[in-house]
Scaffold this active site. Structure first.
Site, short mmCIF file in Angstrom:
data_model
loop_
_atom_site.label_atom_id
_atom_site.label_comp_id
_atom_site.label_asym_id
_atom_site.label_seq_id
_atom_site.Cartn_x
_atom_site.Cartn_y
_atom_site.Cartn_z
N LYS A 217 -4.86 -6.99 -13.97
CA LYS A 217 -5.69 -6.59 -12.84
C LYS A 217 -5.93 -5.09 -12.95
CE LYS A 217 -6.38 -6.96 -7.91
NZ LYS A 217 -6.00 -7.64 -6.69
N ASP A 316 -0.63 -9.49 2.45
CA ASP A 316 -2.00 -9.98 2.19
C ASP A 316 -1.98 -11.40 1.61
OD1 ASP A 316 -4.74 -10.04 2.07
OD2 ASP A 316 -4.90 -8.89 0.22
#
Length: 365
Positions: A217, A316
């Site tokens: 990522k 999250d």
């Protein structure tokens, strides 16, 4: 014996037929050289070997065929001088044409001396071309290879030197990762390796030289996010120590002005959101699989909250951050907003997470 589809070479034994006066082998498939034994046919008057595939020189023994009055050697691949006898000298051009390179004292043929001169000049010219072009091509190829090696070495050197400039790198102790391998495997994060995009960055599929498959990522390089990353560095070691079947393994982290990224294990089916939006895959998500998925996420959160020291708060959890493997087993991922809950810490006042998935009270001003 014409037009019989005879193949192969002319038999040398024909030369033993001393009384033979006419030999017609035209319109066959004869090939190879003409047998020199045919020069023994002292009584031969007519010789027709046209329309074959005979090659090479006409034997010098043919100069003994003094009885020969008519000859036809056209439509072959013969070359060199014709015999210096009346039958060949007075033969019409039609009887000797359509060959490779016949020469001699006959109608329509070039003199052998001139032909040899032209041939030598052609060979000489060909040699000049070869000895000129080949070295030039060699030099050109050498320059191309040299430039390729030079730029490859510079690129590799640049990649090797990149981590030395204001960079923070941390790899999992049991992992065999190198910054250079990740950059080269993605061709410096080429878009064709992209498998997903989120609010914090872009995810790339990486296949290392060892054939290990990873998910990398790469964070967006905004000033706010780079500040967040610097604060996140101190928590990487704790996150890399997580060992749980329902949590995506974090292998490492790299922070650099040009490339900042997290390295995770690769999970085959991608995010839960992607699976649910795919009608074919969503149908396979029966209630047993969905219940097992919820249990997996709950187990992962329980482990982070109660079994990690200090506890880890993800902040999250959403369908984008729950990945499914080939067996539809859940793996919690994306710790870009995670924080350690230190015993003496106070509550956060800033909002983090995905709207619609966090507690409503957290998004209030």
């Amino acid at each position: 014996m014409s037009k019989n589809r005879f193949a192969g070479s002319i038999p040398a034994e024909i030369g033993s037929l001393q009384s033979l006066q006419s030999l017609d082998l035209s319109w066959n498939y004869l090939m190879g050289g003409i047998a020199s034994e045919l020069g023994q046919l002292q009584r031969l008057e007519v010789l027709d070997i046209s329309h074959n595939m005979l090659s090479g020189l006409i034997p010098t023994s043919f100069s003994r065929l003094q009885s020969l009055t008519k000859v036809d050697v056209s439509y072959n691949m013969l070359e060199g001088p014709i015999p210096d006898i009346k039958a060949f000298r007075e033969a019409p051009f039609e009887a000797i044409h359509n060959n490779k390179n016949l020469c001699g004292n006959a109608t329509g043929l070039e003199a052998c001396a001139a032909l040899m001169k032209n041939k030598n000049m052609h060979k000489k010219g060909l040699k000049v071309v070869i000895f000129t072009v080949i070295p030039l091509l060699g030099c050109l190829l050498g320059l191309i290879v040299g430039f390729f090696i030079f730029f490859q070495s510079r690129r590799k050197k640049r990649l090797m030197e990149t981590p030395q400039i204001d960079v923070s790198i941390r790899w999992c102790p049991d992992g065999d990762l190198r910054y250079v391998d990740i950059i080269e495997a993605t061709e410096e994060f080429n878009s064709r390796y992209c498998i997903g995009t989120g609010g914090y960055g872009i995810v790339y599929k990486v296949v290392l030289p060892s054939e290990q498959v990873l998910a990398v990522k790469k964070f967006h390089q905004t000033e706010v996010e780079m500040t967040s990353l610097k604060a996140f560095r101190s928590e990487i070691d704790v996150l890399m120590g997580i060992r749980h079947r329902n949590i995506v393994k974090l292998y490492g982290f790299c922070s650099h002005p040009k490339h900042s990224f997290l390295v995770y294990e690769f999970v085959e089916r991608g995010s839960l959101r992607k699976v649910l939006n795919d009608e074919e895959q969503a149908v396979k998500m029966d209630w047993d699989k969905r219940l097992n998925l919820i249990k997996g996420v709950a187990n992962a959160l329980s482990y982070m909250h109660h079994d990690c020291s200090p506890p880890i708060i993800h902040r999250d959890i959403s369908s984008n951050n729950v990945l499914l493997d080939s067996e539809y087993e859940a793996h919690v991922s994306d710790f870009g907003t995670a924080r350690l809950l230190m015993p003496d810490s106070s509550n956060w006042t800033s909002f983090a997470g995905t709207f619609g998935y966090t507690a409503p009270v957290l998004s209030l001003p």
